[in-house]
Design a protein around this motif. Sequence first.
Motif, PDB file in Angstrom:
ATOM      1  N   VAL A 188       1.577  -8.173  -0.652  1.00 56.82           N
ATOM      2  CA  VAL A 188       1.498  -7.857  -1.660  1.00 56.82           C
ATOM      3  C   VAL A 188       0.851  -6.438  -2.322  1.00 56.82           C
ATOM      4  O   VAL A 188      -0.822  -6.887  -2.059  1.00 56.82           O
ATOM      5  CB  VAL A 188       1.750  -8.839  -2.674  1.00 56.82           C
ATOM      6  CG1 VAL A 188       2.028  -8.639  -4.076  1.00 56.82           C
ATOM      7  CG2 VAL A 188       1.964 -10.067  -1.980  1.00 56.82           C
ATOM      8  N   VAL A 189       1.185  -5.334  -2.795  1.00 59.57           N
ATOM      9  CA  VAL A 189       0.521  -4.517  -3.236  1.00 59.57           C
ATOM     10  C   VAL A 189       0.300  -4.192  -5.198  1.00 59.57           C
ATOM     11  O   VAL A 189       1.578  -4.193  -5.612  1.00 59.57           O
ATOM     12  CB  VAL A 189       0.754  -2.561  -2.785  1.00 59.57           C
ATOM     13  CG1 VAL A 189       0.064  -2.307  -3.287  1.00 59.57           C
ATOM     14  CG2 VAL A 189       0.858  -3.393  -1.251  1.00 59.57           C
ATOM     15  N   MET A 190      -0.381  -3.723  -4.924  1.00 57.04           N
ATOM     16  CA  MET A 190      -0.478  -3.200  -6.694  1.00 57.04           C
ATOM     17  C   MET A 190      -1.273  -2.631  -7.444  1.00 57.04           C
ATOM     18  O   MET A 190      -1.758  -2.411  -6.351  1.00 57.04           O
ATOM     19  CB  MET A 190      -1.681  -5.436  -7.809  1.00 57.04           C
ATOM     20  CG  MET A 190      -1.016  -6.981  -7.839  1.00 57.04           C
ATOM     21  SD  MET A 190      -2.064  -7.509  -8.378  1.00 57.04           S
ATOM     22  CE  MET A 190      -2.180  -6.880 -10.143  1.00 57.04           C
ATOM     23  N   ALA A 191      -0.229  -1.942  -8.806  1.00 56.49           N
ATOM     24  CA  ALA A 191      -0.805  -0.586  -9.010  1.00 56.49           C
ATOM     25  C   ALA A 191      -0.627  -1.039 -10.467  1.00 56.49           C
ATOM     26  O   ALA A 191       0.259  -1.410 -11.192  1.00 56.49           O
ATOM     27  CB  ALA A 191      -0.505   0.794  -7.849  1.00 56.49           C
ATOM     28  N   HIS A 192      -1.766  -0.420 -11.433  1.00 58.96           N
ATOM     29  CA  HIS A 192      -1.870  -0.447 -12.555  1.00 58.96           C
ATOM     30  C   HIS A 192      -1.542  -2.113 -13.310  1.00 58.96           C
ATOM     31  O   HIS A 192      -0.450  -1.641 -14.138  1.00 58.96           O
ATOM     32  CB  HIS A 192      -1.051   0.715 -13.213  1.00 58.96           C
ATOM     33  CG  HIS A 192      -1.520   1.857 -12.633  1.00 58.96           C
ATOM     34  ND1 HIS A 192      -2.839   2.549 -12.843  1.00 58.96           N
ATOM     35  CD2 HIS A 192      -0.652   2.813 -11.801  1.00 58.96           C
ATOM     36  CE1 HIS A 192      -2.621   3.951 -12.332  1.00 58.96           C
ATOM     37  NE2 HIS A 192      -1.455   3.924 -11.469  1.00 58.96           N
ATOM     38  N   GLY A 193      -1.769  -3.288 -12.752  1.00 59.67           N
ATOM     39  CA  GLY A 193      -1.235  -4.649 -12.815  1.00 59.67           C
ATOM     40  C   GLY A 193      -0.405  -4.702 -12.724  1.00 59.67           C
ATOM     41  O   GLY A 193      -0.034  -6.014 -13.559  1.00 59.67           O
ATOM     42  N   ARG A 194       0.300  -3.602 -11.593  1.00 60.20           N
ATOM     43  CA  ARG A 194       1.953  -4.499 -11.438  1.00 60.20           C
ATOM     44  C   ARG A 194       1.970  -4.490 -10.210  1.00 60.20           C
ATOM     45  O   ARG A 194       1.855  -3.947  -8.936  1.00 60.20           O
ATOM     46  CB  ARG A 194       2.803  -3.583 -12.192  1.00 60.20           C
ATOM     47  CG  ARG A 194       3.015  -3.681 -13.483  1.00 60.20           C
ATOM     48  CD  ARG A 194       4.135  -2.320 -14.051  1.00 60.20           C
ATOM     49  NE  ARG A 194       4.250  -2.955 -15.404  1.00 60.20           N
ATOM     50  CZ  ARG A 194       5.317  -2.118 -16.231  1.00 60.20           C
ATOM     51  NH1 ARG A 194       6.645  -1.727 -15.782  1.00 60.20           N
ATOM     52  NH2 ARG A 194       5.268  -2.388 -17.658  1.00 60.20           N
ATOM     53  N   VAL A 195       3.059  -5.205  -9.417  1.00 63.71           N
ATOM     54  CA  VAL A 195       3.625  -5.785  -7.908  1.00 63.71           C
ATOM     55  C   VAL A 195       4.275  -4.111  -7.828  1.00 63.71           C
ATOM     56  O   VAL A 195       5.371  -3.545  -8.878  1.00 63.71           O
ATOM     57  CB  VAL A 195       4.307  -7.014  -7.797  1.00 63.71           C
ATOM     58  CG1 VAL A 195       4.186  -6.948  -6.580  1.00 63.71           C
ATOM     59  CG2 VAL A 195       3.458  -7.817  -8.030  1.00 63.71           C
ATOM     60  N   ILE A 196       3.903  -3.483  -7.363  1.00 63.34           N
ATOM     61  CA  ILE A 196       4.202  -1.952  -6.026  1.00 63.34           C
ATOM     62  C   ILE A 196       5.274  -2.634  -5.187  1.00 63.34           C
ATOM     63  O   ILE A 196       6.155  -1.406  -5.017  1.00 63.34           O
ATOM     64  CB  ILE A 196       3.904  -0.882  -6.687  1.00 63.34           C
ATOM     65  CG1 ILE A 196       3.425  -0.591  -5.461  1.00 63.34           C
ATOM     66  CG2 ILE A 196       3.045  -0.350  -8.025  1.00 63.34           C
ATOM     67  CD1 ILE A 196       2.611   0.608  -5.907  1.00 63.34           C
ATOM     68  N   ALA A 197       4.760  -2.844  -4.472  1.00 64.15           N
ATOM     69  CA  ALA A 197       5.477  -3.513  -3.321  1.00 64.15           C
ATOM     70  C   ALA A 197       5.117  -4.778  -2.494  1.00 64.15           C
ATOM     71  O   ALA A 197       4.680  -5.215  -2.651  1.00 64.15           O
ATOM     72  CB  ALA A 197       5.103  -2.389  -1.996  1.00 64.15           C
ATOM     73  N   ASP A 198       6.471  -5.194  -1.795  1.00 68.31           N
ATOM     74  CA  ASP A 198       5.751  -6.277  -0.961  1.00 68.31           C
ATOM     75  C   ASP A 198       6.703  -6.822  -0.037  1.00 68.31           C
ATOM     76  O   ASP A 198       7.793  -6.447   0.042  1.00 68.31           O
ATOM     77  CB  ASP A 198       6.254  -7.683  -2.014  1.00 68.31           C
ATOM     78  CG  ASP A 198       6.370  -9.286  -1.834  1.00 68.31           C
ATOM     79  OD1 ASP A 198       6.045  -9.488  -0.672  1.00 68.31           O
ATOM     80  OD2 ASP A 198       6.033 -10.166  -2.480  1.00 68.31           O
ATOM     81  N   GLY A 199       5.936  -6.740   1.357  1.00 66.68           N
ATOM     82  CA  GLY A 199       6.597  -7.163   2.431  1.00 66.68           C
ATOM     83  C   GLY A 199       6.223  -6.849   3.858  1.00 66.68           C
ATOM     84  O   GLY A 199       4.197  -7.360   3.685  1.00 66.68           O
ATOM     85  N   THR A 200       6.143  -6.977   5.041  1.00 60.17           N
ATOM     86  CA  THR A 200       5.369  -7.107   6.158  1.00 60.17           C
ATOM     87  C   THR A 200       3.659  -5.982   5.641  1.00 60.17           C
ATOM     88  O   THR A 200       3.877  -4.587   5.500  1.00 60.17           O
ATOM     89  CB  THR A 200       5.827  -7.546   7.526  1.00 60.17           C
ATOM     90  OG1 THR A 200       6.330  -5.975   7.462  1.00 60.17           O
ATOM     91  CG2 THR A 200       7.194  -8.081   7.418  1.00 60.17           C
ATOM     92  N   PRO A 201       2.899  -6.278   6.764  1.00 61.37           N
ATOM     93  CA  PRO A 201       1.764  -4.744   6.740  1.00 61.37           C
ATOM     94  C   PRO A 201       2.646  -3.695   7.165  1.00 61.37           C
ATOM     95  O   PRO A 201       2.370  -2.820   7.061  1.00 61.37           O
ATOM     96  CB  PRO A 201       1.165  -5.608   8.042  1.00 61.37           C
ATOM     97  CG  PRO A 201       1.111  -7.609   8.255  1.00 61.37           C
ATOM     98  CD  PRO A 201       2.426  -7.351   8.161  1.00 61.37           C
ATOM     99  N   ASP A 202       3.638  -3.598   8.273  1.00 59.85           N
ATOM    100  CA  ASP A 202       4.486  -2.628   8.188  1.00 59.85           C
ATOM    101  C   ASP A 202       5.479  -1.460   7.584  1.00 59.85           C
ATOM    102  O   ASP A 202       4.676  -0.741   7.350  1.00 59.85           O
ATOM    103  CB  ASP A 202       5.393  -2.745   9.863  1.00 59.85           C
ATOM    104  CG  ASP A 202       4.465  -2.838  11.593  1.00 59.85           C
ATOM    105  OD1 ASP A 202       3.489  -2.701  11.053  1.00 59.85           O
ATOM    106  OD2 ASP A 202       4.672  -3.484  12.237  1.00 59.85           O
TER     107      ASP A 202
END
Length: 247
Positions: free
Chosen positions: A212-226
């Motif tokens: 799960v990737v966050m930026a500026h307090g929000r989730v911007i991506a969610d997925g497998t490592p690839d």
Amino acid sequence: MLEVRSLSKHFGGIQAVDKCSFVAERGKITALIGPNGAGKTTAFNCISRTMAPSAGEIRLDGRRIDTLRPYQVTAAGLSRTFQISRNLADMTVLENVICQSKIHGWRDLFRPAMSAEEIDKAFGILEFLGITRIANEDGSNLSYGQKKLMDLAALLMSDPKIILLDEPAGGVNPTLLEEIIGHIRKLNEQGLTVLIVEHNMDLIMRLSHRVVVMAHGRVIADGTPDEVRENPDVLDAYLGGALEEAA
């Protein structure tokens, strides 16, 4: 196992976490990553209730825990480490670990400070982590890496269902890093669910089932490592548009 729904946390006019939603699946290793200031540690603090969220819901096994006190969250099966060790420096490693034993109510007042059962359990955890040799060392005498391992041992003493690891690889040497990766992988293979915040991308990509990737307090991506590795929003968040300018 863990559901974070529209989690928000603000400090005055600063929105550190903004309607953040993600899940940590049972029996999986989920990573929470993002550039500095993304809100990862603040989210961790809200999940573990060391900080009260401003809005949103956090559920563990379907039960809301965002209104509980920290010790109640631990009792519910969620335990965490911190970026900087919070060990009790005047106590031994063994004592620091046993401090995290589950409390069974007022009857504990009549038990020894360290019961034989607790000592055996603590030594079993220390043996698993390969640090029985430092069991009687004061916390103040440990190296940075040894403190990281002691924190992990203390975490396991409470019999958690899910553990939250806040930068477990931060500041450790490459040899110890491989040990920590091995320990996390073995714990997960034994059925423990893991949520991890870490800047070491090699560790994240090797260990995680989901990112799960966050930026500026929000989730911007969610997925497998690839999937995350190839996501243009993630690249932009980390590099600030440098790739587009170079192109």
